[in-house]
Design a protein around this motif. Structure first.
Motif, PDB file in Angstrom:
ATOM      1  N   LYS A 212       0.847  -1.184   0.000  1.00  0.00           N
ATOM      2  CA  LYS A 212       0.000   0.000   0.000  1.00  0.00           C
ATOM      3  C   LYS A 212       0.891   1.244   0.000  1.00  0.00           C
ATOM      4  CE  LYS A 212      -4.245  -1.527   0.070  1.00  0.00           C
ATOM      5  NZ  LYS A 212      -5.198  -1.138  -1.002  1.00  0.00           N
ATOM      6  N   VAL A 213       0.451   2.259  -0.709  1.00  0.00           N
ATOM      7  CA  VAL A 213       1.167   3.541  -0.743  1.00  0.00           C
ATOM      8  C   VAL A 213       0.467   4.486   0.221  1.00  0.00           C
ATOM      9  CG1 VAL A 213       1.932   5.465  -2.166  1.00  0.00           C
ATOM     10  CG2 VAL A 213       1.810   3.171  -3.146  1.00  0.00           C
ATOM     11  N   LEU A 214       1.195   4.960   1.236  1.00  0.00           N
ATOM     12  CA  LEU A 214       0.617   5.826   2.267  1.00  0.00           C
ATOM     13  C   LEU A 214       1.418   7.127   2.373  1.00  0.00           C
ATOM     14  CD1 LEU A 214      -0.120   3.276   5.148  1.00  0.00           C
ATOM     15  CD2 LEU A 214      -1.699   4.138   3.406  1.00  0.00           C
ATOM     16  N   ALA A 215       0.741   8.178   2.814  1.00  0.00           N
ATOM     17  CA  ALA A 215       1.402   9.486   2.889  1.00  0.00           C
ATOM     18  C   ALA A 215       1.336  10.115   4.273  1.00  0.00           C
ATOM     19  CB  ALA A 215       0.781  10.439   1.868  1.00  0.00           C
ATOM     20  N   HIS A 216       0.629   9.490   5.211  1.00  0.00           N
ATOM     21  CA  HIS A 216       0.573   9.999   6.591  1.00  0.00           C
ATOM     22  C   HIS A 216       1.393   9.074   7.492  1.00  0.00           C
ATOM     23  CE1 HIS A 216      -2.231  13.383   6.349  1.00  0.00           C
ATOM     24  NE2 HIS A 216      -2.860  12.696   5.421  1.00  0.00           N
ATOM     25  N   PRO A 217       1.966   9.632   8.571  1.00  0.00           N
ATOM     26  CA  PRO A 217       2.847   8.827   9.445  1.00  0.00           C
ATOM     27  C   PRO A 217       2.084   7.924  10.400  1.00  0.00           C
ATOM     28  CG  PRO A 217       2.743  11.079  10.246  1.00  0.00           C
ATOM     29  CD  PRO A 217       1.950  11.053   8.969  1.00  0.00           C
ATOM     30  N   VAL A 218       0.903   7.494   9.996  1.00  0.00           N
ATOM     31  CA  VAL A 218       0.081   6.590  10.808  1.00  0.00           C
ATOM     32  C   VAL A 218      -0.345   5.436   9.917  1.00  0.00           C
ATOM     33  CG1 VAL A 218      -2.064   6.354  12.109  1.00  0.00           C
ATOM     34  CG2 VAL A 218      -0.791   8.510  12.205  1.00  0.00           C
ATOM     35  N   PRO A 220      -3.006   2.894   9.280  1.00  0.00           N
ATOM     36  CA  PRO A 220      -4.385   2.674   9.745  1.00  0.00           C
ATOM     37  C   PRO A 220      -4.644   1.212  10.096  1.00  0.00           C
ATOM     38  CG  PRO A 220      -4.322   3.904   7.667  1.00  0.00           C
ATOM     39  CD  PRO A 220      -2.955   3.360   7.894  1.00  0.00           C
ATOM     40  N   MET A 221      -5.565   1.003  11.002  1.00  0.00           N
ATOM     41  CA  MET A 221      -5.909  -0.348  11.443  1.00  0.00           C
ATOM     42  C   MET A 221      -6.432  -1.197  10.290  1.00  0.00           C
ATOM     43  SD  MET A 221      -5.769  -2.348  13.978  1.00  0.00           S
ATOM     44  CE  MET A 221      -5.489  -1.149  15.302  1.00  0.00           C
ATOM     45  N   ILE A 222      -7.094  -0.572   9.323  1.00  0.00           N
ATOM     46  CA  ILE A 222      -7.644  -1.292   8.180  1.00  0.00           C
ATOM     47  C   ILE A 222      -6.553  -2.034   7.418  1.00  0.00           C
ATOM     48  CG2 ILE A 222      -7.466   0.705   6.632  1.00  0.00           C
ATOM     49  CD1 ILE A 222     -10.043  -0.140   5.297  1.00  0.00           C
ATOM     50  N   ILE A 788     -13.039  11.252   9.792  1.00  0.00           N
ATOM     51  CA  ILE A 788     -12.412  12.016   8.704  1.00  0.00           C
ATOM     52  C   ILE A 788     -10.893  11.885   8.775  1.00  0.00           C
ATOM     53  CG2 ILE A 788     -12.116  14.337   7.737  1.00  0.00           C
ATOM     54  CD1 ILE A 788     -14.925  15.003   8.719  1.00  0.00           C
ATOM     55  N   ILE A 789     -10.361  11.870   9.989  1.00  0.00           N
ATOM     56  CA  ILE A 789      -8.912  11.671  10.156  1.00  0.00           C
ATOM     57  C   ILE A 789      -8.509  10.292   9.657  1.00  0.00           C
ATOM     58  CG2 ILE A 789      -7.076  11.361  11.876  1.00  0.00           C
ATOM     59  CD1 ILE A 789      -8.445  13.576  13.528  1.00  0.00           C
ATOM     60  N   GLU A 790      -9.289   9.264  10.027  1.00  0.00           N
ATOM     61  CA  GLU A 790      -8.969   7.888   9.612  1.00  0.00           C
ATOM     62  C   GLU A 790      -9.017   7.748   8.094  1.00  0.00           C
ATOM     63  OE1 GLU A 790      -8.348   3.762  11.134  1.00  0.00           O
ATOM     64  OE2 GLU A 790      -8.027   5.798  11.832  1.00  0.00           O
ATOM     65  N   LEU A 791      -9.971   8.389   7.446  1.00  0.00           N
ATOM     66  CA  LEU A 791     -10.078   8.318   5.985  1.00  0.00           C
ATOM     67  C   LEU A 791      -8.904   9.029   5.306  1.00  0.00           C
ATOM     68  CD1 LEU A 791     -13.920   8.878   5.551  1.00  0.00           C
ATOM     69  CD2 LEU A 791     -12.654   6.783   5.040  1.00  0.00           C
ATOM     70  N   GLN A 792      -8.441  10.119   5.902  1.00  0.00           N
ATOM     71  CA  GLN A 792      -7.259  10.780   5.352  1.00  0.00           C
ATOM     72  C   GLN A 792      -6.023   9.899   5.516  1.00  0.00           C
ATOM     73  OE1 GLN A 792      -6.764  15.166   5.807  1.00  0.00           O
ATOM     74  NE2 GLN A 792      -8.615  15.042   7.061  1.00  0.00           N
ATOM     75  N   ASN A 793      -5.958   9.156   6.596  1.00  0.00           N
ATOM     76  CA  ASN A 793      -4.811   8.282   6.808  1.00  0.00           C
ATOM     77  C   ASN A 793      -4.719   7.169   5.765  1.00  0.00           C
ATOM     78  OD1 ASN A 793      -3.580   9.520   9.015  1.00  0.00           O
ATOM     79  ND2 ASN A 793      -4.883   8.455  10.499  1.00  0.00           N
ATOM     80  N   ILE A 794      -5.848   6.738   5.212  1.00  0.00           N
ATOM     81  CA  ILE A 794      -5.785   5.696   4.182  1.00  0.00           C
ATOM     82  C   ILE A 794      -5.528   6.290   2.803  1.00  0.00           C
ATOM     83  CG2 ILE A 794      -7.294   4.176   5.513  1.00  0.00           C
ATOM     84  CD1 ILE A 794      -9.496   4.721   3.419  1.00  0.00           C
ATOM     85  N   GLY A 795      -5.408   7.634   2.730  1.00  0.00           N
ATOM     86  CA  GLY A 795      -4.985   8.250   1.473  1.00  0.00           C
ATOM     87  C   GLY A 795      -5.986   9.159   0.814  1.00  0.00           C
ATOM     88  N   LEU A 796      -7.149   9.378   1.436  1.00  0.00           N
ATOM     89  CA  LEU A 796      -8.143  10.262   0.832  1.00  0.00           C
ATOM     90  C   LEU A 796      -7.910  11.709   1.272  1.00  0.00           C
ATOM     91  CD1 LEU A 796     -11.382   8.122   1.253  1.00  0.00           C
ATOM     92  CD2 LEU A 796      -9.910   8.328  -0.752  1.00  0.00           C
ATOM     93  N   PRO A 797      -8.114  12.673   0.380  1.00  0.00           N
ATOM     94  CA  PRO A 797      -7.976  14.071   0.785  1.00  0.00           C
ATOM     95  C   PRO A 797      -9.123  14.500   1.683  1.00  0.00           C
ATOM     96  CG  PRO A 797      -8.692  13.945  -1.502  1.00  0.00           C
ATOM     97  CD  PRO A 797      -8.404  12.542  -1.060  1.00  0.00           C
ATOM     98  N   ARG A 798      -8.950  15.642   2.313  1.00  0.00           N
ATOM     99  CA  ARG A 798      -9.913  16.127   3.310  1.00  0.00           C
ATOM    100  C   ARG A 798     -11.320  16.240   2.734  1.00  0.00           C
ATOM    101  NH1 ARG A 798     -11.364  21.649   4.809  1.00  0.00           N
ATOM    102  NH2 ARG A 798     -11.873  21.868   7.029  1.00  0.00           N
ATOM    103  N   HIS A 799     -11.470  16.809   1.525  1.00  0.00           N
ATOM    104  CA  HIS A 799     -12.819  17.049   0.992  1.00  0.00           C
ATOM    105  C   HIS A 799     -13.549  15.747   0.682  1.00  0.00           C
ATOM    106  CE1 HIS A 799     -10.455  16.711  -2.749  1.00  0.00           C
ATOM    107  NE2 HIS A 799     -11.565  16.344  -3.329  1.00  0.00           N
ATOM    108  N   LEU A 800     -12.842  14.718   0.220  1.00  0.00           N
ATOM    109  CA  LEU A 800     -13.489  13.432  -0.039  1.00  0.00           C
ATOM    110  C   LEU A 800     -13.815  12.708   1.263  1.00  0.00           C
ATOM    111  CD1 LEU A 800     -11.528  11.973  -3.105  1.00  0.00           C
ATOM    112  CD2 LEU A 800     -13.761  13.101  -3.087  1.00  0.00           C
TER     113      LEU A 800
END
Length: 848
Positions: A212-218, A220-222, A788-800
């Motif tokens: 998986k390609v991730l961009a946040h330093p967390v 995710p549990m998923i 919303i934080i968890e969704l950003q951690n999996i790679g989605l931008p804030r608005h999505l």
């Protein structure tokens, strides 16, 4: 074969070749500048110059090979249908291993290969084939790739058009395949602006489903539950945050893109880069450095005390470049030639009405053009003026982007005026969502002209046929040779054209607009880049003395240093102290002690007086140790870090506290773009911060800030306070650009770092269970909502993330409050296509 190289040397030193090359360049210049093919080659000259190119292509050195390629590129426009040209181009480009250019030069012609060419072509297409796709490495790309395969660390530099990202992506695929998917990998990029571009690219190139390609330093549990491996795309601060969490998966390899940023003297983020990489090196992560044009690429290995043998300097370019200077002040132009003798044009540069627009339309017709303007104000101004002289475009893709800008930003945003004419501007303050759409339309040639600031120097991959350079500076500082060629090197796109054009234009007699041509043009004429001299290694400009003064809280050796220089010294001084606390043996530490006789006693005394744990010092290296300890002393045992309730008033109260605790009146009020010139500025940031943390959409935040200025009645515009007029589009656009910049550079970087430091200190002193909510996280993600934080951690931008949480939460599965599954296909199938037309296309690209 010494005799062959001797023949190449003779050819390169032959005055007749110089004469022929100069004539070819003169011919090219007439076609490009005047659209006249009035310089004719004789049959003998045509035959001779091709023979020269064939000899030079057999060289094993870059100068001969580059000259051979340059001859082919200069002949191409006129002779591309000539059978003799095609025959030689086929042989020459095969010898260079440049199959991307070969397909352009020869096209669909039915040239019969000689036995030599056929054999060489087959060998290179077999051995130099890029793993996992049908592309073929150029000769220097293949040589580098093979060298990297046999190394535990490596540093290389090459022209901007060399394909550094292409090499890194191929090598990552190699690591994943050869090592059976057991490694976690990081690509380190200088800014957040690059994260989305790199992650999108990697998602397309990495075929192993276990990654998986991730961009946040967390993590995710998923994903943790699936035992996956990862390719992370981090900025330095995100890498530091990731390394600070012991439970995170171990990283094995790291690729440092735009490595010259580590040692940039005029970039206040360079110490952060150095600090992040050193933390990674201490964890035995294998390091690979990529930089543009640096002639001493080993310096990055030296900086982190690695063997300097594993390095490569690539001087061979897969794209040729033609260099021009057009001077509207003196009314003439010139072309810089390969022989070093300028070709002067006296009848260029005549000033007349709309002279800049006419130049761009004439030279940029039917191709992609980048126009470098330096400042944001100039970039917007030039783009608006140029677009006014163009007809409106009738393109559904442009219309779609305009509608998105109206709904996502504001109906009066100037970018809309430009896009209607097929023109765009591009700078760091643009929202990532809009910037990506612009870049895609430019790549697809829906937009032909892109006006930009130095954002392109951060590594944004945006090549074009023509690069017009209106300013020879970044901010107030003249181009360094590395910066100029990093920008100019984007002229010409591999696999799209054989050459590009660099056009430096002096529009008026004004500072930093080629105002001293004789001196300013040396970097263009000579193509020479000086070896870089890192401050950490060389200690120039009283570097280590000023680090000592920073630690002692004394004035620096001179009063007139720039704010950036002071920030760099303060940050490195903090890093020195963290090395003392961690007992790290680094070049920085050893040089500091060697150059400051009392340095050891100073650090030991500071260590005795210090209350801040090492992990906090490392996480917050940009904040002075003296302030961190003062915060420690002021915290009461029963105190939580931040209020439980988030309102505009509580935001203001927190900012007031931070202002006093961390001395913002001194530390954040200087330089060209200070965070707070006056304490009253905190009221603006309170409104901004409240809206951002409360998940307010960007367009609504803009409306709130416009209303803030309506209430205030005045606004700071062009270095003076003026009456605010809500009907003035210039003021509305100023508010929009400043707001977006303040979200990224102030809220999500500066204020977030202060909040993080404060939260960590409070947690350490009173216990994490008593410290309360971490506002640093809210400021980073732009929300207080865990989903919303968890969704950003999996790679989605804030608005999505906000859209899914508000309207499609049924497609998410949670266990113990943690996201464990996302039904992507059903989610996309059920999204309202009319309401979320733009969002559904973005979502398809990200999660399918």
């Amino acid at each position: 074969m010494k005799w062959l190289e001797a023949m190449v040397r003779r050819a390169l030193n032959d005055p007749y070749l110089d004469e022929l090359t100069r004539k070819l360049e003169y011919k090219y210049a007439h076609i490009f500048l005047y659209q006249k093919d009035d310089i004719l080659l004789t049959e003998k000259e045509f035959d001779d110059v091709l023979r020269f190119a064939d000899i030079l292509s057999r060289s094993d050195k870059a100068d001969g090979r580059n000259k051979a390629y340059k001859i082919v590129s200069l002949l191409y426009d006129v002779y591309k249908d000539n059978v003799q040209f095609q025959y030689y181009a086929n042989s020459i480009l095969t010898k260079l291993g440049n199959f991307a250019s070969l397909s352009i030069a020869v096209g669909n012609s039915e040239i019969v290969d000689t036995i030599e060419t056929a054999l060489e072509k087959q060998i290179k297409k077999t051995y130099q084939k890029v793993p996992f796709n049908d592309l073929v490495f150029t000769d220097p790309q293949y040589k580098l790739f093979e060298a990297m395969k046999d190394s535990n660390h490596y540093s290389f530099s090459g022209p901007t058009s060399f394909g550094k990202s292409f090499i890194m992506d191929a090598f990552i695929q190699y690591i994943i395949t050869e090592r059976h998917g057991i490694d976690n990998i990081v690509i380190l990029v200088p800014t957040r602006a690059l994260i989305n571009q790199v992650t999108a690219r990697l998602k397309k190139t990495i075929t192993n489903k276990n990654y998986k390609v991730l961009a946040h330093p967390v993590v995710p549990m998923i994903y943790r539950n699936r035992m996956l491996k990862y390719v992370f795309v981090f900025t330095p601060e995100r890498l530091i945050s990731y390394l600070g969490e012991k439970e995170n998966p171990v990283i094995n390899y790291m690729f440092v893109d735009e490595a010259h940023k580590i040692i940039a003297e005029k970039d206040s983020r360079s110490p952060l880069y150095y600090h992040a990489i050193l933390l990674a090196e201490r964890k035995s992560i294998k390091l690979y450095f990529a930089s543009p044009n640096i002639p001493n690429a080993h310096v990055f290995l030296q900086l982190f005390e690695k063997s300097i043998d594993e390095q490569m300097i690539i001087k061979e370019s897969p794209v040729a470049q033609n260099r021009f200077f057009i001077d509207y002040v003196e009314g003439k132009g010139r072309m810089f030639t390969e022989t070093g003798e300028d070709i002067i044009f006296q009848d260029l540069g005549k000033k007349e009405q709309d002279y800049v627009g006419k130049l761009l339309r004439k030279l940029g017709k039917n191709c992609k053009n980048i126009v470098y303007c330096n400042t944001v104000a100039d970039t917007i101004d030039f783009a608006l003026k140029f677009s006014k002289g163009l007809p409106e475009q009738n393109d559904a893709r442009i219309d779609s982007l305009i509608e998105l800008i109206k709904s996502y930003i504001h109906k009066d945003y100037f970018l809309i005026d430009c896009l209607k004419k097929g023109v765009a501007f591009h700078f760091g303050r643009l929202p990532q969502r809009i910037r990506e759409r612009i870049e895609r339309l430019f790549e697809e040639k829906v937009i032909d002209y892109m006006f930009c600031t130095s954002t392109l120097l951060e590594g944004v991959n945006l090549p074009a046929k023509n690069i017009f350079i209106f300013s020879n500076a970044i901010g107030n500082s003249k181009f360094s040779d590395v910066d100029f060629w990093n920008l100019a090197g984007r002229a010409g796109r591999l696999s799209k054209e054989l050459s590009g054009n660099i056009i430096c234009v002096r529009i008026e007699d004004k500072k930093n607009r080629w105002d001293n041509p004789n001196k300013d043009l040396e970097v263009v004429r000579n193509k020479k880049i000086e070896a870089v001299k890192p401050l950490v290694i060389n200690g120039q400009k009283n570097f280590y003395t000023n680090l000592d003064y920073s630690l002692r809280n004394k004035d620096f050796t001179r009063a007139n240093y720039s704010q950036t220089e002071k920030e760099v010294w303060d940050h490195y001084a903090n890093i020195v102290f963290s090395h003392q606390a961690s007992k790290t043996d680094s070049i920085l530490m050893s040089n500091f002690l060697r150059k400051n006789a009392d340095g050891k006693k100073l650090l030991e005394r500071m260590e005795k007086e210090n209350h801040i744990p090492l992990y906090i010092l490392e996480q917050c290296s940009n904040i002075k140790v003296i302030y961190q300890n003062k915060v420690w002393e002021k915290i009461k045992e029963s105190e939580s870090a931040f209020p439980n309730e988030i309102t505009t008033q509580t935001c203001l109260e927190v900012l007031e506290k931070m202002y006093d605790y961390y001395n913002w009146g001194e530390e954040e009020s200087k330089g060209r773009n200070p965070m707070v010139k006056q304490r009253t500025r905190l009221q603006y940031f309170a409104v901004l911060m409240y809206s951002w943390m409360k998940s307010t959409p960007l367009n609504m935040m803009i409306i709130y800030i416009i209303n803030y200025y309506k209430r205030k009645g005045e606004i700071w515009d062009r270095n003076e306070m003026v009456i605010f007029n809500p009907n003035d589009r210039n003021q509305i656009n100023l508010i929009i650009n400043n707001l977006i910049s303040d979200i990224d550079n102030v809220l999500r970087f500066k204020i977030k770092n202060y909040f993080l430091n404060y939260y960590l200190i409070v947690s350490e002193k009173v216990g994490k269970q008593n410290a309360g909510a971490n506002w640093a996280e809210y400021v980073e993600y732009g929300t207080t909502d865990d989903i919303i934080i968890e969704l950003q951690n999996i790679g989605l931008p804030r608005h999505l993330s906000m859209m899914i949480k508000d309207d499609y939460i049924d497609f998410l599965t949670f266990e113990d409050g943690m996201l464990v599954d996302l039904n992507a296909r059903e989610l996309i199938e059920n999204i309202d296509c009319k309401k979320y037309k733009n969002e559904i296309e973005e979502l398809k690209e990200m999660i399918l």
